[in-house]
Design an enzyme around this catalytic site. Sequence first.
Site, mmCIF file in Angstrom:
data_model
loop_
_atom_site.group_PDB
_atom_site.id
_atom_site.type_symbol
_atom_site.label_atom_id
_atom_site.label_comp_id
_atom_site.label_asym_id
_atom_site.label_seq_id
_atom_site.Cartn_x
_atom_site.Cartn_y
_atom_site.Cartn_z
ATOM 1 N N ASP A 75 0.826 -1.212 0.000
ATOM 2 C CA ASP A 75 0.000 0.000 0.000
ATOM 3 C C ASP A 75 0.858 1.258 0.000
ATOM 4 O O ASP A 75 1.988 1.241 0.479
ATOM 5 C CB ASP A 75 -0.861 0.046 1.269
ATOM 6 C CG ASP A 75 -1.845 -1.096 1.340
ATOM 7 O OD1 ASP A 75 -2.219 -1.617 0.283
ATOM 8 O OD2 ASP A 75 -2.225 -1.458 2.471
HETATM 9 N N1 URA Z 1 -1.317 -5.891 4.000
HETATM 10 C C1 URA Z 1 -1.719 -4.622 4.047
HETATM 11 O O1 URA Z 1 -2.682 -4.303 4.724
HETATM 12 N N2 URA Z 1 -1.043 -3.719 3.337
HETATM 13 C C2 URA Z 1 0.046 -4.000 2.597
HETATM 14 O O2 URA Z 1 0.624 -3.123 1.977
HETATM 15 C C3 URA Z 1 0.448 -5.343 2.567
HETATM 16 C C4 URA Z 1 -0.240 -6.265 3.271
#
Ligand code: URA
Length: 239
Positions: free
Chosen positions: A108
């Site tokens: 993310d």
């Molecule tokens: N899980 C999440 O919530 N975000 C990420 O970036 C990777 C795994």
Amino acid sequence: MGEIVRLQKYIAMCGIASRRAGEKLISDGEVFVNGKKVTEQGIKVEIGADKVTVSGKPIKPVQKNYYIMLNKPIGYVSTAKDQFDRPAVTDLTKDEIKARLFPVGRLDYDTEGLLLMTNDGDFAYKITHPKHNVEKTYIAVLNRGITAAALNKLRRGVTLSDGFVTSPAEVSIIDAKSGQSIVKITIHEGKNRQVRRMFESVGLKVDSLKRISISGVELGNLPVGRWRHLTSHEISKLK
Ligand code: URA
């Protein structure tokens, strides 16, 4: 669509001859594009689409494969292009690596840590395919203390808001202060915002999230925003 390059450059990319020697092969009538002899200079071909032969033999660009790890900073998108024009992880590698790298899976915008990048499509496909159950480990800072009941639920598997049931996760407490806890969690799937949603499902909010390993390949002390080549040992672990 593949990249479009001049024919003599294409011949050089295939490791057949220098550009100049490639021009000579063209004027000597040794080069055919899609079955037609080409003797004029300057025509362009599309990599991956046009078929080029030199002296009767098909030629293909020699691709050097890159396998790197990046410590992704918060505030970067892990797609190559972003509709909002936010900084992209490829901005951090493009000055030094000219090959077109793409991220293996996603992190993310607001997550930092280990992101693999490559130009080897098969490699990326294998790592991200759900059937391979690749283990990913994260450190999550939570907005409050985690209870034994919540830990146990996560360990057994939880149902996310979209109905997806996670497989059992390994979860351990690294630090528990009043008002916050730091937890290490290893998951085997890669659903969108999975770790954040797993904690949400047990009533906790993730304040910050960092990925520290994929399939036993560790981020270690690589500084945020920096990248390095994977070792051959790491590549074989992932393959
Ligand atoms: N899980 C999440 O919530 N975000 C990420 O970036 C990777 C795994």
